[in-house]
Design a protein around this motif. Structure first.
Motif: not given
Length: 261
Positions: A247-248, A244-245, A78-79, A252, A74-75, A82
């Motif tokens: 922010m994903i 993280h989810l 996310h990264d 997106s 997940w990280a 970003r």
């Protein structure tokens, strides 16, 4: 998720792995549908067993979520998103400055005593999110602790994680709760310049403070998903994955609307 969102997320997903015994077999279900179920849960704040029957079995969905937590997937997703957002905005993927802050979140009865605490200042029993964001509000690092920990103490772990991931960051903005020995430690040990942005005492009511409002907006983005309004996770690393989810989903959607990525 839309087709545009899936086109962004699919290349970032890890390869399929052999499922663990009893965790359900995600290979029987389209991965996009499993991720849709996870996004649905994060948005609605429901329990895993309450997923609608249109989705794969909740054991399968939770099994994939848990495996990706353990693998750090997940990280990684996310990264990657970003970095895409930063490039789209005309910035370098590697940030040079960050803003840090923390927020206590009430814990549900599913949060065990060993990983929760009481924040006397905010009168919150649960956990605390310590986050670092770039100057646009995108998440750079997150650390989950018991709510009773002081901001300065939690910031030691947060800034260490930030330095481990980003050698380019040199300047940090923070509020008055981080003043004192943390500033000296960050400069001497991690080579961070920490600038404390204090609130003016002679003004009453709400104030928009330079730089600090950016991280407050990020907390608002995270809390748009009901699963993040309150902490329901037994494990702190699962709560971190929920952040993280959230922010994903935010990034997106932002990229999918542009269509220029």
């Amino acid at each position: 998720m839309t087709d545009a969102q899936w086109a962004l997320i699919e290349p970032c997903c890890p390869r399929r792995a052999t499922p663990q015994a009893g965790a359900g077999d995600p290979r029987k279900h389209p991965r996009r549908l499993v991720l849709d179920a996870i996004f649905y849960l994060v948005t609605g704040g429901i329990a895993w067993a309450a997923l609608p029957h249109d989705f794969p079995p909740h054991q399968t969905v939770y099994g994939l979520f848990r495996r990706w937590v353990r693998a750090g997937s997940w990280a990684q997703i996310h990264d990657a998103l970003r970095d895409l957002v930063r490039v789209y905005e005309g910035r370098d993927p590697a940030p040079t400055a960050a803003i840090i802050d923390s927020a206590s979140v009430r814990g549900a009865d599913t949060v065990p005593t060993r990983s929760r605490g009481y924040d006397a200042g905010k009168k919150v029993n649960g956990r605390k999110r310590h986050i670092a964001v770039d100057t646009g509000g995108l998440l750079l690092a997150v650390v989950i602790t018991v709510a009773g920990i002081q901001d300065r103490d939690g910031a030691h772990r947060l800034l260490t994680a930030l330095r481990t991931r980003f050698s380019t960051v040199g300047h940090i903005w923070a509020d008055g709760g981080y003043a004192g020995r943390l500033v000296r430690w960050a400069h001497a040990v991690l080579a961070f310049g920490v600038e404390v942005v204090k609130r003016t005492d002679d003004l009453a009511g709400f104030q928009v403070l330079p730089r600090r409002w950016v991280v407050e907006r990020t907390f608002a983005w995270i809390s748009k998903r009901r699963r993040c309004v309150r902490d329901y996770e037994t494990l702190p690393e699962h709560h971190e994955a929920m952040v993280h989810l959230s922010m994903i989903m935010t990034m997106s959607r932002r990229l999918a609307r542009t269509g220029d990525w």
